[in-house]
Design a protein around this motif. Structure first.
Motif, short mmCIF file in Angstrom:
data_model
loop_
_atom_site.label_atom_id
_atom_site.label_comp_id
_atom_site.label_asym_id
_atom_site.label_seq_id
_atom_site.Cartn_x
_atom_site.Cartn_y
_atom_site.Cartn_z
N GLU A 105 -15.59 15.38 -16.78
CA GLU A 105 -16.93 15.94 -16.69
C GLU A 105 -17.10 16.77 -15.41
O GLU A 105 -17.68 17.85 -15.44
CB GLU A 105 -17.97 14.82 -16.77
N ALA B 80 -22.45 4.16 -29.60
CA ALA B 80 -21.44 3.24 -29.07
C ALA B 80 -22.12 2.10 -28.31
O ALA B 80 -21.74 0.94 -28.44
CB ALA B 80 -20.47 3.99 -28.16
N ASN C 249 -19.96 10.37 -17.89
CA ASN C 249 -18.55 10.20 -18.27
C ASN C 249 -18.38 9.47 -19.60
O ASN C 249 -19.09 8.53 -19.89
CB ASN C 249 -17.82 9.41 -17.18
N THR C 250 -17.40 9.93 -20.38
CA THR C 250 -17.09 9.29 -21.66
C THR C 250 -15.83 8.45 -21.47
O THR C 250 -14.96 8.81 -20.68
CB THR C 250 -16.84 10.38 -22.72
N LEU D 134 -12.23 6.63 -21.53
CA LEU D 134 -10.87 7.16 -21.65
C LEU D 134 -10.02 6.22 -22.52
O LEU D 134 -10.11 5.00 -22.39
CB LEU D 134 -10.27 7.27 -20.25
N SER E 55 -3.63 10.86 -23.51
CA SER E 55 -4.92 10.18 -23.50
C SER E 55 -6.01 11.13 -23.96
O SER E 55 -5.78 12.33 -24.13
CB SER E 55 -5.20 9.65 -22.10
N LEU E 56 -7.19 10.60 -24.18
CA LEU E 56 -8.34 11.42 -24.60
C LEU E 56 -9.63 10.69 -24.28
O LEU E 56 -9.63 9.51 -23.93
CB LEU E 56 -8.25 11.72 -26.09
N HIS E 57 -10.73 11.40 -24.40
CA HIS E 57 -12.04 10.80 -24.18
C HIS E 57 -12.79 10.67 -25.50
O HIS E 57 -12.77 11.60 -26.30
CB HIS E 57 -12.88 11.69 -23.26
N SER F 34 -16.35 8.21 -27.28
CA SER F 34 -17.32 7.17 -26.95
C SER F 34 -17.07 5.86 -27.69
O SER F 34 -17.55 4.82 -27.25
CB SER F 34 -18.75 7.67 -27.19
N ASP F 35 -16.34 5.89 -28.82
CA ASP F 35 -15.98 4.62 -29.45
C ASP F 35 -14.63 4.74 -30.15
O ASP F 35 -14.04 5.82 -30.22
CB ASP F 35 -17.08 4.13 -30.41
N MET G 122 -14.17 7.26 -33.16
CA MET G 122 -14.08 8.65 -32.73
C MET G 122 -12.78 8.91 -31.97
O MET G 122 -12.20 10.00 -32.07
CB MET G 122 -15.29 9.02 -31.86
#
Lengths: 330, 95
Positions: A109, A317, B5-6, B8, B26-28, B30-31, B34
């Motif tokens: 971000e 979430a 921030n989401t 990781l 890796s990636l971001h 929220s759950d 996803m």
């Protein structure tokens, strides 16, 4: 293209750092060892790489804009599917690179916000417009061709996560260049108008593409530390020359003329290009290129319009997590 | 406003039947749902896998590379754990 960030000098804070650790670090680099996220590294190394990798990531993301411009207008379904896949790849490349940059300690971000605020740069080449379909061919052939020249040595960069991301990127980049060149071959075998369109695109892109490799070695001050740290393995001029030598025969095959009447071939086979107009490069870098404002506006708009999606995903979430905790408590 | 921030996630892919899942990046997200979809889009655009695992990065406990000497020394000094440590008469042939 994407090593533009390495043309800036990082002021070293050596006095504050442990000289012993710094020497040990340099010894590891000299022994061709890879540096990993949790290893000790000089603050200037971390800063240089964060800037370099994040700018590279921003370039991939902004790079989707000039090409995305043509997805709905691609001449056939085959071309449309290929272009869509290529633009998706650029997005993927941006994401691998953000992940590599984050291992140095900045959050995704923060990196994205710095770009949107205009504090972090992206490759200047994307500040040129894509006026005709031939521009899509030329971008694949030349812009991606130049990117490959630049990125192959980065696969051996001293920072492990960056080198690994570049390996993935390079594997995919070859498709991009080939699809671009195929568009050029088709146009050059087509009608006179189509061939003229290809020549016009080459005329507009040639010099900006040569500028992608950065300022000439004689005037660029970056090289010392980036080379010593094995982030950059070849100088700007070396890579530019390699690119020109590889590209001239490809243009000859297409029957196109490189817009440089002064270009000559040496006895040793190298193609010598004329003086590059660096005032144009500096102007584009300073924000005065044909599309700088458009690109930033498009990125900010996309980010703002996606805000509700990020918020919805986060609250969904959070709700699910809360429900799970409640169920566990029952 | 700064973007929040989401989470990781680390991504592991099984490339072929019979092989182990291997870390690819890796990636971001929220759950988990996803994260799995994003992993499909980011890491398997060219048929790189048959199966994907996503693991929250915070769930990983890692050894400290600075202590690798102490951590792995016990294995280094025990050369008798390797087959080449033992001598077999030549007449016996390959064993």
């Amino acid at each position: 293209m994407y090593t533009q960030a390495l043309n800036t000098v990082e002021t070293a804070d050596r006095g504050l750092e442990d000289a012993g650790k710094a020497a040990q670090f340099q010894a590891r680099i000299d022994a061709e060892e890879r540096i990993e996220p949790n290893d000790w590294m000089p603050a200037a190394y971390r800063k240089t790489l964060t800037r370099q990798i994040s700018q590279h990531a921003h370039s991939e993301i902004v790079g989707m804009l000039p090409e995305g411009n043509w997805i709905t207008r691609a001449p056939t379904l085959r071309r449309k599917a290929a272009l869509l896949a290529k633009v998706q790849d650029e997005c993927g490349h941006g994401l691998y690179l953000y992940a590599a940059a984050e291992t140095l300690g900045s959050s995704r971000e923060e990196l994205v916000d710095a770009m949107l605020a205009g504090k972090a740069k992206y490759s200047s080449i994307f500040n040129y417009p894509t006026l005709t379909w031939a521009d899509i061919g030329t971008i694949g052939w030349l812009v991606d061709g130049a990117a490959i020249m630049n990125q192959i040595p980065l696969c051996r960069c001293s920072y492990g996560p960056y080198a690994r991301a570049m390996i993935r990127v390079c594997k995919e980049e070859s498709f991009h260049q080939r699809q671009g060149y195929e568009i050029m071959v088709t146009l050059c075998r087509g009608s006179d108008e189509q061939k003229a369109m290809a020549q016009d695109a080459l005329n507009r892109w040639w010099w900006p593409v040569l500028m992608m490799f950065g300022p000439p070695d004689a005037t660029s001050q970056h090289s010392d530390t980036s080379t010593k740290w094995k982030i950059k393995r070849f100088s700007n001029d070396e890579l530019r020359q390699k690119f020109v030598d590889a590209t001239v025969p490809q243009a000859q095959y297409l029957g196109l003329t490189i817009p440089d009447p002064g270009m000559t071939q040496d006895a040793d086979g190298h193609w010598r290009y004329s003086e590059i107009d660096w005032t144009e490069f500096k102007q584009v870098l300073a924000g005065n290129g044909p599309c700088n404002r458009d690109r930033m506006a498009a990125r900010r708009k996309a980010h703002d319009e996606g805000a509700w999606v990020r918020e919805a995903a986060a609250s969904y979430a959070a709700k699910r997590a809360q429900r799970q905790t409640a169920q566990a408590a029952e | 406003m700064a973007t929040p921030n989401t989470l990781l996630w680390e991504v592991f892919i099984r490339s072929r039947n019979g092989l182990a899942h291997k870390h690819v990046g890796s990636l971001h997200a929220s759950d988990a749902t996803m994260a799995l979809q994003a992993a499909r889009d980011i890491y398997t655009r060219r048929g790189e896998g048959l199966s994907i695992w996503v693991v929250p990065s915070t769930a990983i406990t890692a050894s400290d590379p600075a202590e690798k000497g102490m951590m792995f020394e016990p294995a280094e000094s025990k050369i008798y754990r390797h087959p080449t440590f033992y001598e077999v008469p030549e007449e016996v042939g390959h064993m």
